[in-house]
Design a protein around this motif. Structure first.
Motif, PDB file in Angstrom:
ATOM      1  N   LEU A 127       8.148  -6.680   6.636  1.00 51.58           N
ATOM      2  CA  LEU A 127       9.194  -7.577   6.150  1.00 51.58           C
ATOM      3  C   LEU A 127       8.590  -8.872   5.608  1.00 51.58           C
ATOM      4  N   CYS A 128       7.594  -9.406   6.308  1.00 50.37           N
ATOM      5  CA  CYS A 128       6.917 -10.620   5.822  1.00 50.37           C
ATOM      6  C   CYS A 128       6.213 -10.351   4.498  1.00 50.37           C
ATOM      7  N   GLN A 129       5.533  -9.203   4.400  1.00 51.98           N
ATOM      8  CA  GLN A 129       4.852  -8.867   3.153  1.00 51.98           C
ATOM      9  C   GLN A 129       5.838  -8.724   2.005  1.00 51.98           C
ATOM     10  N   SER A 130       6.984  -8.108   2.271  1.00 51.96           N
ATOM     11  CA  SER A 130       7.994  -7.929   1.233  1.00 51.96           C
ATOM     12  C   SER A 130       8.479  -9.273   0.717  1.00 51.96           C
ATOM     13  N   ALA A 131       8.735 -10.193   1.630  1.00 54.14           N
ATOM     14  CA  ALA A 131       9.200 -11.523   1.226  1.00 54.14           C
ATOM     15  C   ALA A 131       8.150 -12.231   0.381  1.00 54.14           C
ATOM     16  N   LEU A 133       8.688 -13.257  -3.573  1.00 57.38           N
ATOM     17  CA  LEU A 133       8.590 -14.660  -3.989  1.00 57.38           C
ATOM     18  C   LEU A 133       7.490 -14.851  -5.032  1.00 57.38           C
ATOM     19  N   ARG A 134       6.388 -14.142  -4.857  1.00 54.86           N
ATOM     20  CA  ARG A 134       5.288 -14.259  -5.814  1.00 54.86           C
ATOM     21  C   ARG A 134       5.716 -13.723  -7.175  1.00 54.86           C
ATOM     22  N   GLY A 135       6.490 -12.637  -7.174  1.00 51.72           N
ATOM     23  CA  GLY A 135       6.950 -12.073  -8.437  1.00 51.72           C
ATOM     24  C   GLY A 135       7.882 -12.988  -9.185  1.00 51.72           C
ATOM     25  N   CYS A 136       8.582 -13.861  -8.457  1.00 53.69           N
ATOM     26  CA  CYS A 136       9.515 -14.791  -9.095  1.00 53.69           C
ATOM     27  C   CYS A 136       8.839 -16.088  -9.524  1.00 53.69           C
ATOM     28  N   SER A 137       7.574 -16.255  -9.157  1.00 52.96           N
ATOM     29  CA  SER A 137       6.927 -17.541  -9.395  1.00 52.96           C
ATOM     30  C   SER A 137       6.070 -17.574 -10.644  1.00 52.96           C
ATOM     31  N   THR A 163      -0.867 -10.262 -11.229  1.00 56.45           N
ATOM     32  CA  THR A 163      -2.258 -10.057 -10.867  1.00 56.45           C
ATOM     33  C   THR A 163      -2.450  -8.683 -10.237  1.00 56.45           C
ATOM     34  N   VAL A 164      -3.714  -8.278 -10.140  1.00 54.34           N
ATOM     35  CA  VAL A 164      -4.036  -6.983  -9.545  1.00 54.34           C
ATOM     36  C   VAL A 164      -3.542  -6.907  -8.109  1.00 54.34           C
ATOM     37  N   GLU A 165      -3.754  -7.962  -7.332  1.00 53.71           N
ATOM     38  CA  GLU A 165      -3.342  -7.935  -5.929  1.00 53.71           C
ATOM     39  C   GLU A 165      -1.828  -7.794  -5.800  1.00 53.71           C
ATOM     40  N   ALA A 166      -1.082  -8.493  -6.646  1.00 52.71           N
ATOM     41  CA  ALA A 166       0.379  -8.380  -6.596  1.00 52.71           C
ATOM     42  C   ALA A 166       0.828  -6.969  -6.964  1.00 52.71           C
ATOM     43  N   GLU A 167       0.183  -6.357  -7.959  1.00 59.07           N
ATOM     44  CA  GLU A 167       0.529  -4.989  -8.352  1.00 59.07           C
ATOM     45  C   GLU A 167       0.242  -4.007  -7.220  1.00 59.07           C
ATOM     46  N   LEU A 168      -0.886  -4.201  -6.555  1.00 57.76           N
ATOM     47  CA  LEU A 168      -1.237  -3.316  -5.446  1.00 57.76           C
ATOM     48  C   LEU A 168      -0.229  -3.430  -4.310  1.00 57.76           C
ATOM     49  N   GLN A 169       0.179  -4.628  -3.982  1.00 53.37           N
ATOM     50  CA  GLN A 169       1.128  -4.817  -2.891  1.00 53.37           C
ATOM     51  C   GLN A 169       2.493  -4.231  -3.245  1.00 53.37           C
ATOM     52  N   ARG A 170       2.909  -4.366  -4.505  1.00 52.95           N
ATOM     53  CA  ARG A 170       4.182  -3.749  -4.916  1.00 52.95           C
ATOM     54  C   ARG A 170       4.089  -2.227  -4.849  1.00 52.95           C
ATOM     55  N   SER A 171       2.955  -1.686  -5.263  1.00 53.45           N
ATOM     56  CA  SER A 171       2.775  -0.231  -5.203  1.00 53.45           C
ATOM     57  C   SER A 171       2.828   0.265  -3.764  1.00 53.45           C
ATOM     58  N   PHE A 172       2.200  -0.465  -2.864  1.00 59.94           N
ATOM     59  CA  PHE A 172       2.207  -0.106  -1.442  1.00 59.94           C
ATOM     60  C   PHE A 172       3.634  -0.102  -0.891  1.00 59.94           C
ATOM     61  N   LEU A 173       4.397  -1.133  -1.172  1.00 60.44           N
ATOM     62  CA  LEU A 173       5.752  -1.249  -0.628  1.00 60.44           C
ATOM     63  C   LEU A 173       6.716  -0.254  -1.277  1.00 60.44           C
ATOM     64  N   SER A 174       6.487   0.108  -2.515  1.00 59.68           N
ATOM     65  CA  SER A 174       7.376   1.062  -3.174  1.00 59.68           C
ATOM     66  C   SER A 174       7.138   2.494  -2.710  1.00 59.68           C
TER      67      SER A 174
END
Length: 573
Positions: free
Chosen positions: A516-520, A524-528, A534-545
């Protein structure tokens, strides 16, 4: 035996009996105990919600809570009331153990529901290609073609530009590679072609025996269309029945940041491009080279132009521990995306991985070249192997053991579901500055190597990453983690250290809190602004999806097992 030991034994007995499936139908047991107690007819069985139960519990359809209550009351009094205090304590603890399992199942249902909600949120945020869509470009004449930037065994690649698709502004044609924070040394740079002038790349396939009609070419080369976008072919071409080697229609995979995207695919007459007479004269048609063996027309694929391949990058630079971990993770995410959609690449190597760099200087890896892929309509990733003439894939050096050791025969199939993940393990050696152990320089063969023969990785490679690579290179695919589980291990190692901090184990609630913390954070990073690309943001979205509670638990289990092994080695030393 003390009462404490008796209760402990009973709790363990309750859990083990439940997990091994030794209990008979819970409905019959509860009904019998209730009938014995109340002297009435059999009760109606309570059905549990099946969707949220973990797979190893799904065959139970009755409330364990009721079963536990009966075991602790009626069953204990009527059947074991005359036993010794020790036996009564053991059986009472057995009932308590079943009751604890009921509570665990309830936690599992809630956790699984939370994971599904997180997954649904991030699956709505589909990956958008970095290139703006364009409406034209279905003819070779629409493009300005520059120099050759690559050549393989079945195609040549040229830089290109499209007047109808103006390129994005680029500050420089020099791509600067920032060093990892923990790596000592000066910043390096890698020179590439001017992406500002030629933002596209055109891949010209070599056509030896597919004929010169558009339909026959598309049929013979349908595997190349696997990463094609929905507008890649003209609408009338989409109606052609493309019954290539692996299916009636070419399977299409959805867009992903770590998989190449084909924006246009069309057939055209083979032109005399720069370097053709010197580089590949034999594949030219007779009208361009009297000694040429090629057909007059062939397939052209239009893609984004990338600065370099993974092999070229690794020849000029060695990434630090964090960048290397992110690169391995990207390959696993790309392979998992393909596997989920029923595609096995079957020719994964550093030459078939393209690279660019995000705004933070982090390499972004993109899997390309699908000419050897297995893309079946049933998505089973199992290839019937009834003859030695069946094509097993591309580079023989990086074929997984289950592929190289397969013997053709009636009813024999090759399972490719974990073959690409094995190849990622081998490529990881190159990423961390070592020679690939399965190339000739080292001498291991995937057909016959033993796991203890694998060369050690540099001590600078994180312990969790070393564990992932070792697991990916297991000979037995049943003991090898899937690409999804291996990717989860790296996600937890990179961003979930707090969730793994408890040495006594990782509870489901703790994992869910971290998710839940990671999702938040990711939302927030995607809205900023740019930081969400970035690569790290894409990886985290892929993990959560792609979140799945059971896969995540399996990853945690592997990581904790690796920790225990390392601690045992330290103590023994």
């Amino acid at each position: 035996m003390s009462v404490k030991h008796a209760i402990s034994r009973g709790l363990e007995l309750g859990r083990s009996v439940f997990q091994l499936g030794l209990l008979k139908s819970g409905g019959r047991v509860v009904a019998k105990l209730r009938a014995d107690r109340l002297r009435v007819g059999p009760s109606v069985r309570t059905v549990q919600p099946q969707a949220f139960l973990p797979s190893r519990y799904r065959y139970y359809r009755t409330s364990l809570k009721g079963l536990a209550a009966q075991l602790q009351s009626a069953g204990f009094r009527r059947r074991f009331g005359g036993g010794s205090p020790r036996n009564r304590a053991v059986f009472l603890a057995f009932g308590l153990g079943v009751g604890l399992i009921e509570q665990q199942l309830e936690d599992d249902r809630r956790s699984a529901a939370t994971c599904q909600e997180i997954q649904a949120v991030f699956r709505k945020k589909r990956f958008q290609s970095p290139l703006k869509p364009f409406a034209s470009g279905y003819k070779l004449e629409d493009y300005i073609i520059g120099s050759q930037i690559g050549k393989g065994s079945n195609a040549a690649v040229y830089e290109a530009a499209a007047p109808f698709a103006p390129p994005k502004e680029s500050k420089s044609s020099l791509v600067e590679l920032r060093e990892d924070e923990e790596e000592v040394g000066t910043a390096r740079s890698l020179t590439c072609c001017s992406l500002k002038t030629f933002p596209l790349a055109i891949k010209m396939m070599w056509n030896f025996g597919a004929g010169s009609s558009s339909e026959s070419i598309l049929k013979a080369m349908s595997q190349e269309l696997v990463p094609a976008g929905p507008l890649a072919l003209k609408q009338e071409k989409e109606q052609i029945t493309l019954d290539g080697e692996f299916g009636v229609l070419p399977k299409r995979v959805s867009a992903h940041p770590n998989v190449i995207r084909v924006h246009r695919a069309f057939t055209a007459d083979v032109p005399l491009l720069p370097g053709a007479q010197e580089e590949y004269p034999d594949v030219l048609p007779a009208r361009l080279n009297p000694a040429g063996l090629g057909n007059n027309r062939t397939l052209f694929l239009v893609m984004k132009n990338y600065p370099c391949t993974l092999r070229q990058y690794l020849e000029a630079s060695t990434p630090g521990r964090r960048l290397g971990s992110l690169m391995v993770l990207q390959l696993l995410e790309g392979v998992d995306h393909l596997c989920r959609q029923g595609v096995a690449h079957r020719d994964l190597k550093s030459d078939n991985v393209l690279m660019e760099f995000d705004s933070d200087g982090c390499p972004r890896l993109v899997i390309t070249d699908f000419g050897c892929c297995l893309a079946q309509t049933d998505s089973s990733l199992q290839l019937p192997f009834n003859s030695m003439w069946v094509n097993r894939g591309g580079n023989a050096s990086l074929m997984a053991p289950e592929v190289t050791t397969a013997v053709p025969g009636c009813g024999v199939v090759i399972d490719y579901s974990k073959a690409d993940a094995w190849a990622v393990g081998a490529i990881s050696y190159e990423i961390f500055g070592q020679q690939n152990p399965f190339y000739r320089a080292v001498g291991l063969e995937s057909r016959s190597y033993q796991e203890k023969q694998l060369p050690p990785l540099p001590s600078s490679v994180p312990a969790d990453v070393q564990l992932v690579i070792r697991l990916l290179l297991r000979r037995n695919p049943s003991k090898r983690p899937s690409a999804r589980v291996a990717a989860n291990m790296l996600h937890l190692s990179l961003w979930g250290r707090k969730a793994l901090a408890n040495q006594d184990g990782v509870g489901t609630r703790k994992l869910v809190d971290w998710l839940l913390c990671q999702s938040a954070v990711v939302l927030l990073r995607g809205c900023s602004g740019p930081s969400g690309n970035t690569v790290e943001a894409e990886l985290q979205r892929s993990f959560l999806s792609n979140l799945d509670l059971e896969d995540l638990r399996t990853a945690v289990g592997f990581l904790l097992y690796g920790r225990e092994q390392r601690q045992a080695c330290i103590l023994s030393a």
